[in-house]
Design an enzyme around this catalytic site. Structure first.
Site, PDB file in Angstrom:
ATOM      1  N   SER A  65     -59.930 -32.926  26.047  1.00  0.00           N
ATOM      2  CA  SER A  65     -60.023 -31.062  25.870  1.00  0.00           C
ATOM      3  C   SER A  65     -58.241 -30.963  25.667  1.00  0.00           C
ATOM      4  O   SER A  65     -56.869 -31.001  25.864  1.00  0.00           O
ATOM      5  CB  SER A  65     -61.303 -29.914  26.515  1.00  0.00           C
ATOM      6  OG  SER A  65     -60.421 -28.872  25.930  1.00  0.00           O
ATOM      7  N   HIS A  70     -51.123 -21.871  35.726  1.00  0.00           N
ATOM      8  CA  HIS A  70     -50.575 -20.626  35.228  1.00  0.00           C
ATOM      9  C   HIS A  70     -49.354 -19.889  37.127  1.00  0.00           C
ATOM     10  O   HIS A  70     -51.292 -19.611  37.636  1.00  0.00           O
ATOM     11  CB  HIS A  70     -50.998 -19.245  35.263  1.00  0.00           C
ATOM     12  CG  HIS A  70     -51.484 -20.074  33.258  1.00  0.00           C
ATOM     13  ND1 HIS A  70     -50.133 -20.075  32.128  1.00  0.00           N
ATOM     14  CD2 HIS A  70     -52.538 -20.328  33.321  1.00  0.00           C
ATOM     15  CE1 HIS A  70     -50.849 -20.603  31.211  1.00  0.00           C
ATOM     16  NE2 HIS A  70     -52.351 -20.677  31.345  1.00  0.00           N
ATOM     17  N   CYS A  85     -64.979 -32.130  27.073  1.00  0.00           N
ATOM     18  CA  CYS A  85     -66.124 -32.480  26.117  1.00  0.00           C
ATOM     19  C   CYS A  85     -66.719 -33.889  26.690  1.00  0.00           C
ATOM     20  O   CYS A  85     -65.901 -34.700  27.227  1.00  0.00           O
ATOM     21  CB  CYS A  85     -65.496 -32.509  24.488  1.00  0.00           C
ATOM     22  SG  CYS A  85     -64.630 -30.892  23.777  1.00  0.00           S
TER      23      CYS A  85
END
Length: 134
Positions: A65, A70, A85
């Site tokens: 995935s 940030h 996943c």
């Protein structure tokens, strides 16, 4: 071969991080790749952006995935997330590796179990997390 839809998604808001840990996209990229690989994930590609006058974003595409950060160095803040996943890669390992590097003074996390019907959402602050580990 049949695949499971089971997945784990971890999102963390981390505060009180040194400016120099948050304002170097190349450094964060290297740390994110190491963290992903430490969790057993397969890194497919990486993209980063250094912002002016400060801040960075790093996105790591995983076979399992994704992982992202940030940063807001002027605020000492980073928003991290990792979604994996299946059952073989634990996003907690990758997030823990990043927290070890960032050394925040505080953080909160949300853990979501996905793909199994209704979302199972657990929100923990750092104190609750330590208590849960005891």
């Amino acid at each position: 071969m049949e695949y499971s839809t089971y997945g784990r998604h971890m999102a963390v808001d981390a505060w009180g991080i040194a400016f120099e840990h948050l304002n170097e996209a190349d450094l964060l990229l290297a740390q994110m790749v190491q963290a992903a690989e430490a969790s057993g994930a397969t890194v497919l590609s990486v993209q980063s952006k250094q912002f002016e006058p400060q801040g960075a974003t790093v996105l790591v595409l995983l076979s399992e995935s994704h992982m992202s950060i940030h940063t807001y160095p002027e605020k000492g803040f980073a928003a991290l997330d990792c979604y994996t996943c299946g059952e073989t890669v634990d996003p907690r390992v990758a997030i823990e590796a990043m927290l070890d590097f960032l050394q925040p003074s505080s953080f909160s996390e949300v853990n979501i179990t996905r793909g199994m019907g209704e979302l199972d959402v657990r929100i923990l602050n750092a104190i609750e997390r330590l208590e849960a580990q005891l």
